[in-house]
Write a protein that holds these residues in place. Structure first.
Motif, mmCIF file in Angstrom:
data_model
loop_
_atom_site.group_PDB
_atom_site.id
_atom_site.type_symbol
_atom_site.label_atom_id
_atom_site.label_comp_id
_atom_site.label_asym_id
_atom_site.label_seq_id
_atom_site.Cartn_x
_atom_site.Cartn_y
_atom_site.Cartn_z
ATOM 1 N N LEU B 195 42.178 41.752 43.826
ATOM 2 C CA LEU B 195 42.062 40.621 44.755
ATOM 3 C C LEU B 195 42.949 39.435 44.403
ATOM 4 O O LEU B 195 43.571 38.846 45.290
ATOM 5 C CB LEU B 195 40.589 40.177 44.849
ATOM 6 C CG LEU B 195 39.608 41.275 45.280
ATOM 7 C CD1 LEU B 195 38.214 40.700 45.446
ATOM 8 C CD2 LEU B 195 40.073 41.966 46.563
ATOM 9 N N ASP B 196 43.018 39.066 43.116
ATOM 10 C CA ASP B 196 43.816 37.872 42.815
ATOM 11 C C ASP B 196 45.307 38.158 42.950
ATOM 12 O O ASP B 196 46.099 37.261 43.228
ATOM 13 C CB ASP B 196 43.456 37.249 41.462
ATOM 14 C CG ASP B 196 43.818 38.114 40.278
ATOM 15 O OD1 ASP B 196 43.940 39.350 40.447
ATOM 16 O OD2 ASP B 196 43.967 37.570 39.170
ATOM 17 N N GLN B 197 45.701 39.417 42.778
ATOM 18 C CA GLN B 197 47.108 39.771 42.974
ATOM 19 C C GLN B 197 47.491 39.630 44.446
ATOM 20 O O GLN B 197 48.554 39.086 44.786
ATOM 21 C CB GLN B 197 47.365 41.198 42.492
ATOM 22 C CG GLN B 197 47.198 41.345 40.987
ATOM 23 C CD GLN B 197 47.503 42.753 40.494
ATOM 24 O OE1 GLN B 197 48.231 43.500 41.135
ATOM 25 N NE2 GLN B 197 46.939 43.110 39.365
ATOM 26 N N ILE B 198 46.607 40.122 45.316
ATOM 27 C CA ILE B 198 46.889 40.034 46.753
ATOM 28 C C ILE B 198 46.882 38.566 47.186
ATOM 29 O O ILE B 198 47.737 38.109 47.934
ATOM 30 C CB ILE B 198 45.871 40.863 47.557
ATOM 31 C CG1 ILE B 198 45.879 42.321 47.062
ATOM 32 C CG2 ILE B 198 46.173 40.783 49.048
ATOM 33 C CD1 ILE B 198 44.822 43.205 47.687
ATOM 34 N N ALA B 199 45.904 37.811 46.668
ATOM 35 C CA ALA B 199 45.806 36.395 47.017
ATOM 36 C C ALA B 199 47.094 35.661 46.635
ATOM 37 O O ALA B 199 47.642 34.877 47.408
ATOM 38 C CB ALA B 199 44.607 35.769 46.300
#
Lengths: 597, 597
Positions: B195-199
């Motif tokens: 999730l934080d990579q996509i964000a």
């Protein structure tokens, strides 16, 4: 070495390559036993390149040649390769291509790269083959026989066995430990190829390789007996009989390879980093069941690394012998310079040998002494020769890294002494190195810590002021064996082996100012149990080496109170342990050197 | 949680196991995105065990249940598992069996061990299967749907996009960086699940998971466009249109798995630690060409870890906002206690939230505040509840570890303040922790150094006196994202990722005396370029956090002059940067707190 000679030798190699359809040859430093230091017989890389450092790999193609070595040897290699046309490849520099990358760049696809498959382990070959991609690695037998005309013979020095009073453990006990750890069954064998491992296992010592206490041999451990492959001329009849009583058969060294055929029905424990590609291939072809030994670093290596109480007592005794010799040596040197005379690096090296050899327990030096005055001290692994030797007067730092094998243990110590009044810059460098040395020596650390984690402690005072050293901080030390031994170390590189009580290792931070001076302060330390705390059990170091440190080169305001206390306590111990063996004049000299700061 | 409730839930699980011929079930902490902290929907391990820590794995067999967790949570897990019959397995203790060993011990050969294959990566399953040897790992779909009756729904919070003024880099630029680094060709796709990579990649922020700034989504990067799999309700129409203009298609989150079928002709770049076993298997069955991405740690992770100048400026701004709130908060607390009133951990935690939320830039806390008074401070990841909250008076150490996401950056800071007169033992502990903190903060280190090498610097002053802390020293910090982010860290465990300029991480040594007190001093630091020297280029840290350190708890003779100077300089900076934003009364308070020692 005259560069023209080297060029001619390279020409011979290229003729061999052409005759055998090889587009490149790789010449490593090692021998068939993966030794770090090798006998003259195996110095093929030195013969072909002129570079005499202990580590380096030469690669020869039709049109080019290159030699990879590490930071310890950059200066030396620069000098020795000059005029030969061999390119110096500085390992660790960003712009230096990996050996495999360079080969890919130099050679057309499908090129054949020859190497002596006796000198490379199974693992080495795997990594190499993966690295060179479309090129082909061709493992050969020892092709240097065809190239090196007046190759020195294999050494034949007599061996000797160390008694249990010195090793603290009989070879029988060691063998059964090995069998137990491997849970060996009737049909199992354990192959040993590395010389110091075999020497440790059989309490055997030799002098086949300069500065090391090993002899050329192989060993096979069976369920209920063992074979030592060694030239029988090295042993007395009584020794052979005695071995035979202890179920250790002696078979000539050169029969090892052919003997392997008899193992075709066995399960073979081996270490993939310590079995040569050629031997491995032979065993596989015979259909042997090959089992990696459970210890990646070699079980015997790991056992050997933890010294027993007898060995530790022997180390302590060796340190006293060494400390006496060093005290007398420095007293001689300072006396000489005080009288207005000068000396030379070569003379100093020879005198140091003389002082050490006065001990009844002295066997030989444990490595080639490094005696580097002023700018020569900045050459990390400087080997003084009659040619390189410079005049030593009372004008700069003298770095001496030396050590010896005594019948009870081994020493390795570096002191840097200023022979005149040191400048502020010299004092700063000296003190920062000392601060790191002391910080590491007084560190307490939790069980489970490996050297990778500790390395920075010795560097930190230097790093803060923009200094550093491009070598490791500490290496394991063999017990009257090899001065460098694994599997543990204190280096920035990752090494998962955790430090354990009984391990003996060096602590040797330094700084090297090219063209100016080199400083290193090295002691041998023992890993001991520390406090038992709420946060787990701790380990500590104890310094074993006994020799004063040059307090006149210290800048006291760069040391903390704790560091000064530690140094003063160390000097107290040096005086307490050495003085009973010294004359009253020597005692006075040492007391002055050990005075608290 | 009532232990009887837990026992009932375990009974339900065992019924499910029996119906499905499973002899064991493994319940990890993670979600389908390998998040460290998870939404309520995914708190299956907590639901079944009652243990609410962020890390822990539950294993259930017919007759037994056991939970593995790490040292941070030993005390908490002990308390929360009490009476449930679940055995606490303390990771890192010698006597603790590995999960796989325990399973082998408990179960007959060929037993079937179920797990949700959405929660385990390809790598996880490989390692597990190798570990359990003769037992069989059975990857299932989400079986908790059948067991957990009143399972909370998947979160649906609205998302927002950060402008380039805050991220310093448009999502277009980031996408083309990714495509370039992967040398993507027309038929290639890059799968993103974390999730934080996509964000980071889409400059997208959400609040689906407590304390983190992420939203549930998947992403696929194509050669010339990208797809964001997200519940469209989370976006406005304008946002969807805007994305579409930028060649980013929005497809509902729950269509991700079925969409994978359309990739059957593609080459798929994936990370084996970040793609679930179930998704991987599906792609393999379709005959996709699967390529491991070249960066083991995830390319986007590595890009994200190095903050650009805009992000760094944002961090600095966030630190000022945080420092103002903390100054006001401590002033309030001390005033309260001075008036003879008492407070509670819960009230303190709530007040801290109030002071932080006064900032216009404040979004939410970046993790659950730890407010631990006296013995509660020794519970490393203590979460105060109405039940656990104890009265805070002027008699001991108060440890507060807290942080927030501001629109421009994230904070994470720990201060331990003594609310009364500290004892000598308390002062010693406090000062040793501070000495380690300062030593790490002022270290200079060569380019190429990884956190593993630096970790001991912060521990050394404690270790010397038999102290230590059983957690890491530093973690990476996301930019208005997750307060913990990789791939770098400062821990004793080996981590090959070297520190690079622009990385932002914590420095948080501590000491925890069970039943007495806990001390931790934590600041966020930035990695910066240091000196360029003869021995290579150096790196340094700069402390970003701005809050005073409790000087009354310092024992000055345990600090070196250099450490004191560093502290005084830090306090000077704290005052200089915060005072312009404070009232005159607050300034007086802060000046007193920042007075040189």
């Amino acid at each position: 070495m005259n560069p023209e000679v080297i060029k001619k030798r390279l020409q011979q190699v290229r003729t061999y390559m052409q005759n055998n359809n090889l587009q490149a040859l790789i010449i490593p430093s090692s021998d068939c036993h993966f030794s770090e230091y090798v006998a003259e017989y195996y110095k093929c890389r030195e013969y072909l390149s002129g570079f005499s450092g202990s580590a380096g790999t030469l690669v020869i193609t039709k049109d080019a040649a290159a030699l990879w070595t590490d930071a310890r040897y950059f200066l030396q290699a620069e000098q020795q390769l000059m005029g030969t046309g061999i390119i110096l490849m500085r390992d660790g520099w960003k712009e230096t291509p990996a050996l495999t990358e360079w080969l890919i760049e130099q050679l057309p696809a499908e090129s054949r790269i020859g190497l002596n498959g006796d000198l490379f382990s199974v693992e080495n070959i795997k990594t190499l083959q993966a690295g060179v991609k479309g090129l082909k690695i061709i493992p050969l037998s020892d092709f240097m026989c065809e190239i090196w005309n007046e190759r020195p013979p294999m050494p034949l020095a007599k061996v000797f066995f160390l008694p249990e009073e010195i090793t603290g453990c009989s070879s029988e006990k060691k063998l059964s430990q090995v069998r137990e750890l491997l849970q060996m069954e009737k049909n199992d064998v354990y192959l040993l190829t590395v010389l110091d491992q075999i020497a440790w296992l059989f309490n055997l010592r030799g002098t086949d390789i300069d500065y090391n206490m090993v002899t050329f041999c192989y060993a096979i451990v069976f369920y209920d007996h063992a074979i030592l492959f060694i030239n029988p001329q090295k042993l007395s009849k009584t020794e052979i009989e005695d071995l035979s009583h202890r179920k250790i058969e002696v078979i000539p060294y050169d029969k090892f390879e052919s003997y392997l055929s008899q193992l075709n029905t066995c399960r073979i424990f081996y270490n993939p980093t310590q079995l040569s590609y050629n031997h491995y291939t032979k065993l596989m072809e015979m259909g042997c069941t090959m089992l990696r030994e459970p210890d990646n670093f070699g079980m015997v290596n790991s056992l050997k690394g933890i010294k027993n109480d007898t060995e530790i007592a022997g180390f302590r005794k060796a340190m006293i012998e060494d400390g006496i010799a060093l005290t007398r040596f420095y007293m001689w040197l300072e006396g000489l310079l005080k009288r207005g005379a000068v000396s030379s690096e070569k003379q100093i090296s020879d005198m140091l040998h003389l002082f050490r050899s006065e001990s009844d327990l002295f066997i030989r030096e444990s490595f080639e002494s490094i005696v580097g005055f002023r700018q020569n001290g900045a050459i990390v692994h400087y080997a003084v020769t009659n040619q390189s030797s410079i005049t030593v007067d009372n004008s700069g730092f003298l770095l001496i890294d030396s050590g010896a094998h005594y019948r009870c243990g081994t020493t390795d110590i570096t002191r840097t002494i200023h022979l005149g009044p040191p400048s502020e810059a010299e004092k700063t460098d000296f003190t920062l190195v000392l601060a790191g040395h002391i910080d590491l020596a007084m560190t307490q650390f939790p069980v489970g810590t490996c050297g990778t984690q500790l390395d920075i402690i010795a560097r930190r005072p230097l790093l803060e002021k923009g200094g550093n050293y491009l070598h490791g901080t500490g290496h394991g030390i063999g017990h009257c064996l090899n001065v460098h031994e694994g599997p543990f170390a204190i280096r920035k590189d990752y090494n998962p082996v955790t430090l354990k009580p009984g391990m003996v290792l060096s602590n040797e931070p330094g700084i090297y100012r090219q063209g100016l001076w080199g400083i290193r302060t090295e002691n041998v330390m023992l890993v001991k149990e520390g406090e038992k705390t709420d946060f787990g059990n701790m380990l500590q170091f104890e310094i074993l080496s006994l020799c004063f440190i040059d307090t006149r080169s210290i800048c006291p305001q760069l040391l903390t109170e704790k560091q000064k206390e530690f140094l003063n306590h160390y000097h107290g111990e040096v005086y307490r342990k050495l003085s009973p063996h010294l004359s009253s004049e020597e005692k006075l000299y040492l007391a002055e050197k050990c005075r608290a700061i």
